[in-house]
Every structure is written in C-alpha cells, then in structure tokens.
Design a protein around this motif. Structure first.
Motif, PDB file in Angstrom:
ATOM      1  N   PHE A   1       0.933  -1.210   0.018  1.00  0.00           N
ATOM      2  CA  PHE A   1      -0.006   0.087  -0.041  1.00  0.00           C
ATOM      3  C   PHE A   1       0.899   1.380   0.091  1.00  0.00           C
ATOM      4  O   PHE A   1       1.655   1.466   0.993  1.00  0.00           O
ATOM      5  CB  PHE A   1      -0.779  -0.093   1.227  1.00  0.00           C
ATOM      6  N   GLN A   2       0.905   2.049  -1.108  1.00  0.00           N
ATOM      7  CA  GLN A   2       1.623   3.377  -1.175  1.00  0.00           C
ATOM      8  C   GLN A   2       0.777   4.434  -1.202  1.00  0.00           C
ATOM      9  O   GLN A   2      -0.109   4.400  -1.722  1.00  0.00           O
ATOM     10  CB  GLN A   2       2.281   3.069  -2.782  1.00  0.00           C
ATOM     11  N   TYR A   3       1.289   5.361  -0.509  1.00  0.00           N
ATOM     12  CA  TYR A   3       0.455   6.602  -0.178  1.00  0.00           C
ATOM     13  C   TYR A   3       1.438   7.814  -0.054  1.00  0.00           C
ATOM     14  O   TYR A   3       2.443   7.673   0.477  1.00  0.00           O
ATOM     15  CB  TYR A   3      -0.268   6.307   0.878  1.00  0.00           C
TER      16      TYR A   3
ATOM     17  N   CYS B   1      -2.566  13.414   0.072  1.00  0.00           N
ATOM     18  CA  CYS B   1      -3.809  12.956  -0.699  1.00  0.00           C
ATOM     19  C   CYS B   1      -4.736  12.578   0.160  1.00  0.00           C
ATOM     20  O   CYS B   1      -4.470  11.343   0.895  1.00  0.00           O
ATOM     21  CB  CYS B   1      -3.435  12.114  -1.818  1.00  0.00           C
TER      22      CYS B   1
ATOM     23  N   HIS C   1      -6.079   8.300   0.532  1.00  0.00           N
ATOM     24  CA  HIS C   1      -5.375   7.281   1.013  1.00  0.00           C
ATOM     25  C   HIS C   1      -6.268   6.734   2.299  1.00  0.00           C
ATOM     26  O   HIS C   1      -6.022   5.679   2.344  1.00  0.00           O
ATOM     27  CB  HIS C   1      -3.989   7.536   1.129  1.00  0.00           C
TER      28      HIS C   1
ATOM     29  N   ARG D   1      -6.948   2.979   2.441  1.00  0.00           N
ATOM     30  CA  ARG D   1      -6.475   2.117   3.539  1.00  0.00           C
ATOM     31  C   ARG D   1      -7.651   1.284   4.352  1.00  0.00           C
ATOM     32  O   ARG D   1      -7.600  -0.008   4.319  1.00  0.00           O
ATOM     33  CB  ARG D   1      -5.717   2.818   4.516  1.00  0.00           C
TER      34      ARG D   1
ATOM     35  N   GLU E   1       3.211  -1.168   3.974  1.00  0.00           N
ATOM     36  CA  GLU E   1       2.722   0.107   3.890  1.00  0.00           C
ATOM     37  C   GLU E   1       4.020   1.039   3.456  1.00  0.00           C
ATOM     38  O   GLU E   1       4.926   0.999   4.369  1.00  0.00           O
ATOM     39  CB  GLU E   1       2.027   0.923   5.019  1.00  0.00           C
TER      40      GLU E   1
ATOM     41  N   LYS F   1       5.134   4.833   2.694  1.00  0.00           N
ATOM     42  CA  LYS F   1       4.944   6.252   2.648  1.00  0.00           C
ATOM     43  C   LYS F   1       5.874   6.782   2.051  1.00  0.00           C
ATOM     44  O   LYS F   1       7.114   7.008   2.047  1.00  0.00           O
ATOM     45  CB  LYS F   1       4.915   6.990   4.253  1.00  0.00           C
TER      46      LYS F   1
ATOM     47  N   SER G   1      -1.083   8.541  -5.118  1.00  0.00           N
ATOM     48  CA  SER G   1      -1.476   8.145  -3.924  1.00  0.00           C
ATOM     49  C   SER G   1      -3.115   8.173  -3.879  1.00  0.00           C
ATOM     50  O   SER G   1      -3.493   9.007  -4.633  1.00  0.00           O
ATOM     51  CB  SER G   1      -1.147   8.947  -2.872  1.00  0.00           C
ATOM     52  N   PRO G   2      -3.658   7.298  -3.412  1.00  0.00           N
ATOM     53  CA  PRO G   2      -2.960   5.801  -2.943  1.00  0.00           C
ATOM     54  C   PRO G   2      -2.854   4.850  -4.085  1.00  0.00           C
ATOM     55  O   PRO G   2      -3.617   4.801  -4.814  1.00  0.00           O
ATOM     56  CB  PRO G   2      -4.282   5.243  -1.994  1.00  0.00           C
TER      57      PRO G   2
ATOM     58  N   CYS H   1      -1.323  12.928  -6.402  1.00  0.00           N
ATOM     59  CA  CYS H   1      -2.612  12.104  -5.923  1.00  0.00           C
ATOM     60  C   CYS H   1      -3.016  11.428  -7.170  1.00  0.00           C
ATOM     61  O   CYS H   1      -2.891  11.769  -8.343  1.00  0.00           O
ATOM     62  CB  CYS H   1      -3.775  13.121  -5.490  1.00  0.00           C
TER      63      CYS H   1
END
Length: 98
Positions: A8-10, A14, A17, A21, A39, A41, A56-57, A79
């Motif tokens: 999970f990239q964020y 933005c 996310h 999530r 995760e 970041k 993101s995300p 974003c």
C-alpha cells in the motif's frame, strides 16, 4: 504456501489514502494469515522514483497494480484518481483472489 504480497503506497497530502487503506483492511479481513501487507509512505520525489509511484493511493498485489496501471516513466508525488472512485473492499478482494 507463499503469502500474497500487498504493498500500500501513499502520500500523506492526498486525502483518498485513508479511504483506500480502510477498504484494503476490510478486503483482507479473514485472510490476514495469507497476506503480507507492507505500507510505503512516499515522502519525496526520490522515493517516488524508487518505487515507480503511480500516485496516492496505490495498491500493488504481488507487484501488480490493482487496476493494471503501468509504472510511469517519470514517477512523482501526486494524488491518484480512480475511474469510478476508490475501489470498494469487494473489488479489492476480487483482485486479491485473482
């Protein structure tokens, strides 16, 4: 059995996310033992390039984008918008199941 790797990239600035999530957590309920969730970041342009950031995300399942978006040539902090909005827990679960 090998676990399914989910990344999970964020990017903090933005707002979507948080919803993604939440939907991802909901999607893996009951199958957490089969999942390896990481995760990431993404805090700067260098990190964006390093992870080929799609915006993101982003959710990667075994390295593949949730909606098959290719890695960008020039990743940047941005974003991400999904056609039809943020994928629901059901849509995410379907992708995880393959």
């Amino acid at each position: 059995m090998e676990k399914i790797k989910i990344e999970f990239q964020y990017f903090e600035n933005c707002p979507n996310h948080k919803t993604m999530r939440q939907n991802l957590i909901e999607a893996i309920k009951g199958i957490e033992d089969k999942i390896e969730l990481t995760e990431v970041k993404v805090e700067d342009e260098e990190a964006a390039r390093r992870v080929s950031f799609r915006g993101s995300p982003t959710v990667l399942i075994n390295g593949r984008d949730l909606i098959d978006m290719p890695a960008p040539e020039n990743p940047q902090l941005a974003c991400r918008f999904y056609p039809g909005g943020i994928p629901s827990p059901e849509e995410i679960r379907k992708k995880i199941a393959g």
